[in-house]
Motif scaffolding. Structure first.
Motif: not given
Length: 178
Positions: A32, A3-4, A58-60, A87, A64
Protein backbone atom coordinates in the motif's frame (compact mmCIF):
# COMPACT_ATOMS: atom_id res chain seq x y z
CA UNK A 1 -3.25 -2.10 -9.12
CA UNK A 2 -2.06 0.76 -6.96
CA UNK A 3 -3.68 0.45 -3.56
CA UNK A 4 -3.61 3.37 -1.20
CA UNK A 5 -4.63 3.85 2.41
CA UNK A 6 -5.24 7.05 4.33
CA UNK A 7 -5.20 6.96 8.13
CA UNK A 8 -6.95 9.90 9.83
CA UNK A 9 -6.06 10.64 13.46
CA UNK A 10 -8.62 11.77 16.02
CA UNK A 11 -9.41 15.01 17.79
CA UNK A 12 -6.26 16.58 19.20
CA UNK A 13 -4.31 13.65 17.81
CA UNK A 14 -1.24 13.31 15.67
CA UNK A 15 -0.37 10.88 12.84
CA UNK A 16 2.70 9.66 14.74
CA UNK A 17 0.71 8.63 17.84
CA UNK A 18 -0.67 5.31 19.10
CA UNK A 19 -1.20 2.60 16.42
CA UNK A 20 -1.16 4.81 13.31
CA UNK A 21 2.57 4.38 12.45
CA UNK A 22 2.38 0.65 13.20
CA UNK A 23 -0.58 0.19 10.84
CA UNK A 24 1.08 2.33 8.16
CA UNK A 25 4.18 0.12 8.31
CA UNK A 26 2.11 -3.10 8.04
CA UNK A 27 0.18 -1.75 5.05
CA UNK A 28 3.35 -0.50 3.33
CA UNK A 29 4.82 -4.00 3.72
CA UNK A 30 1.72 -5.29 1.87
CA UNK A 31 2.25 -2.87 -1.02
CA UNK A 32 0.00 0.00 0.00
CA UNK A 33 0.93 3.62 -0.52
CA UNK A 34 0.04 5.02 2.90
CA UNK A 35 -0.76 8.56 3.96
CA UNK A 36 -1.02 9.71 7.57
CA UNK A 37 -1.96 13.37 7.20
CA UNK A 38 -1.95 15.78 10.11
CA UNK A 39 -5.18 17.73 10.40
CA UNK A 40 -5.08 19.68 13.68
CA UNK A 41 -8.43 21.20 12.64
CA UNK A 42 -10.31 17.91 13.09
CA UNK A 43 -13.14 18.70 15.48
CA UNK A 44 -11.84 22.26 15.91
CA UNK A 45 -12.75 23.79 12.57
CA UNK A 46 -16.36 23.42 11.35
CA UNK A 47 -16.67 20.44 9.01
CA UNK A 48 -17.82 22.73 6.17
CA UNK A 49 -14.42 24.50 6.36
CA UNK A 50 -12.25 21.40 6.92
CA UNK A 51 -13.85 19.06 4.38
CA UNK A 52 -12.75 20.91 1.18
CA UNK A 53 -9.13 20.81 2.38
CA UNK A 54 -9.35 17.06 2.98
CA UNK A 55 -11.08 16.38 -0.35
CA UNK A 56 -8.49 18.42 -2.27
CA UNK A 57 -5.53 17.01 -0.34
CA UNK A 58 -5.90 13.37 -1.36
CA UNK A 59 -6.76 11.10 -4.25
CA UNK A 60 -9.72 8.82 -3.69
CA UNK A 61 -10.52 5.91 -5.99
CA UNK A 62 -11.84 2.35 -5.99
CA UNK A 63 -8.51 1.09 -4.56
CA UNK A 64 -8.53 3.47 -1.60
CA UNK A 65 -8.88 2.32 2.00
CA UNK A 66 -9.87 4.92 4.61
CA UNK A 67 -9.21 4.42 8.31
CA UNK A 68 -10.39 6.98 10.83
CA UNK A 69 -10.09 7.05 14.61
CA UNK A 70 -12.46 9.01 16.87
CA UNK A 71 -12.83 12.48 15.34
CA UNK A 72 -11.11 11.12 12.24
CA UNK A 73 -13.82 8.45 11.98
CA UNK A 74 -16.51 11.11 12.29
CA UNK A 75 -14.70 12.99 9.52
CA UNK A 76 -15.01 9.90 7.31
CA UNK A 77 -18.81 10.18 7.35
CA UNK A 78 -18.71 13.63 5.76
CA UNK A 79 -15.87 12.62 3.47
CA UNK A 80 -17.73 9.56 2.16
CA UNK A 81 -20.86 11.62 1.60
CA UNK A 82 -18.96 14.06 -0.63
CA UNK A 83 -16.69 11.72 -2.62
CA UNK A 84 -17.08 11.65 -6.39
CA UNK A 85 -15.73 8.08 -6.68
CA UNK A 86 -16.47 5.15 -4.36
CA UNK A 87 -13.65 3.74 -2.23
CA UNK A 88 -12.85 0.10 -1.46
CA UNK A 89 -13.07 0.17 2.33
CA UNK A 90 -13.69 2.45 5.27
CA UNK A 91 -12.94 1.47 8.85
CA UNK A 92 -14.32 3.77 11.54
CA UNK A 93 -12.60 3.15 14.88
CA UNK A 94 -14.33 4.72 17.91
CA UNK A 95 -16.50 6.61 15.44
CA UNK A 96 -19.64 8.55 16.16
CA UNK A 97 -22.40 10.31 14.24
CA UNK A 98 -24.12 12.35 16.94
CA UNK A 99 -22.94 14.60 19.77
CA UNK A 100 -21.28 12.55 22.51
CA UNK A 101 -21.03 13.52 26.19
CA UNK A 102 -22.79 16.83 25.43
CA UNK A 103 -19.61 18.30 23.98
CA UNK A 104 -19.41 20.52 20.92
CA UNK A 105 -18.49 18.45 17.86
CA UNK A 106 -17.58 20.68 14.88
CA UNK A 107 -16.54 17.58 12.89
CA UNK A 108 -20.17 16.47 12.67
CA UNK A 109 -22.53 17.63 9.95
CA UNK A 110 -26.04 18.69 11.02
CA UNK A 111 -27.40 15.72 9.03
CA UNK A 112 -26.15 12.98 6.70
CA UNK A 113 -27.24 11.50 3.41
CA UNK A 114 -26.92 7.89 4.56
CA UNK A 115 -27.76 6.49 1.11
CA UNK A 116 -24.97 8.52 -0.48
CA UNK A 117 -22.49 7.42 2.20
CA UNK A 118 -23.47 3.76 1.73
CA UNK A 119 -23.00 4.08 -2.04
CA UNK A 120 -19.52 5.59 -1.60
CA UNK A 121 -17.86 2.55 -0.01
CA UNK A 122 -17.81 -1.15 -0.88
CA UNK A 123 -16.77 -2.52 2.52
CA UNK A 124 -17.58 -0.72 5.77
CA UNK A 125 -16.54 -1.54 9.35
CA UNK A 126 -17.41 0.08 12.67
CA UNK A 127 -15.16 -0.79 15.60
CA UNK A 128 -16.36 0.58 18.93
CA UNK A 129 -15.89 -0.25 22.60
CA UNK A 130 -18.65 -0.85 25.07
CA UNK A 131 -16.48 1.03 27.57
CA UNK A 132 -15.32 4.04 25.51
CA UNK A 133 -14.73 6.89 28.01
CA UNK A 134 -15.79 9.60 25.51
CA UNK A 135 -19.11 8.13 24.42
CA UNK A 136 -17.76 6.91 21.04
CA UNK A 137 -19.16 3.59 22.12
CA UNK A 138 -21.06 0.58 20.80
CA UNK A 139 -24.30 2.60 20.78
CA UNK A 140 -22.74 5.05 18.32
CA UNK A 141 -21.42 2.16 16.24
CA UNK A 142 -24.90 0.61 16.18
CA UNK A 143 -26.45 3.92 15.12
CA UNK A 144 -24.15 4.05 12.09
CA UNK A 145 -24.51 0.32 11.37
CA UNK A 146 -28.31 0.60 11.40
CA UNK A 147 -28.17 3.36 8.78
CA UNK A 148 -25.30 2.07 6.64
CA UNK A 149 -24.98 -1.68 7.06
CA UNK A 150 -21.50 -3.11 6.92
CA UNK A 151 -19.97 -4.87 9.90
CA UNK A 152 -20.03 -3.73 13.51
CA UNK A 153 -17.37 -5.01 15.89
CA UNK A 154 -17.70 -4.31 19.61
CA UNK A 155 -14.74 -4.64 21.96
CA UNK A 156 -13.91 -3.58 25.50
CA UNK A 157 -10.77 -1.64 24.60
CA UNK A 158 -11.57 1.87 25.81
CA UNK A 159 -10.88 4.45 23.10
CA UNK A 160 -8.38 2.26 21.19
CA UNK A 161 -5.57 4.62 22.15
CA UNK A 162 -5.40 8.02 23.77
CA UNK A 163 -3.01 10.26 25.70
CA UNK A 164 -3.53 8.00 28.74
CA UNK A 165 -4.14 4.71 26.89
CA UNK A 166 -1.08 3.29 25.11
CA UNK A 167 -2.19 1.32 22.08
CA UNK A 168 0.93 0.79 19.96
CA UNK A 169 -0.53 -1.78 17.54
CA UNK A 170 -3.97 -2.75 16.24
CA UNK A 171 -3.87 -6.13 14.55
CA UNK A 172 -7.65 -6.28 14.06
CA UNK A 173 -7.63 -3.26 11.72
CA UNK A 174 -4.65 -4.66 9.81
CA UNK A 175 -6.48 -7.98 9.32
CA UNK A 176 -9.68 -6.28 8.13
CA UNK A 177 -7.92 -4.42 5.32
CA UNK A 178 -7.91 -6.62 2.24
Amino acid sequence: MSRNAIIFHGTGGHPDAIWYPWLADRLAERGYRVERPHYPGINVDPIAELLPTVLEGHTFDTDTVLVGHSGGAALLLALLEHLQTPVAQAILVAGYATVVNGSEEPVLQPSYDWDRIRAAVDDLYFINSADDPYGCDATQGRLMFDRLGGTQIVRNDGHFGDHDQPYPSFDLVNRLIR
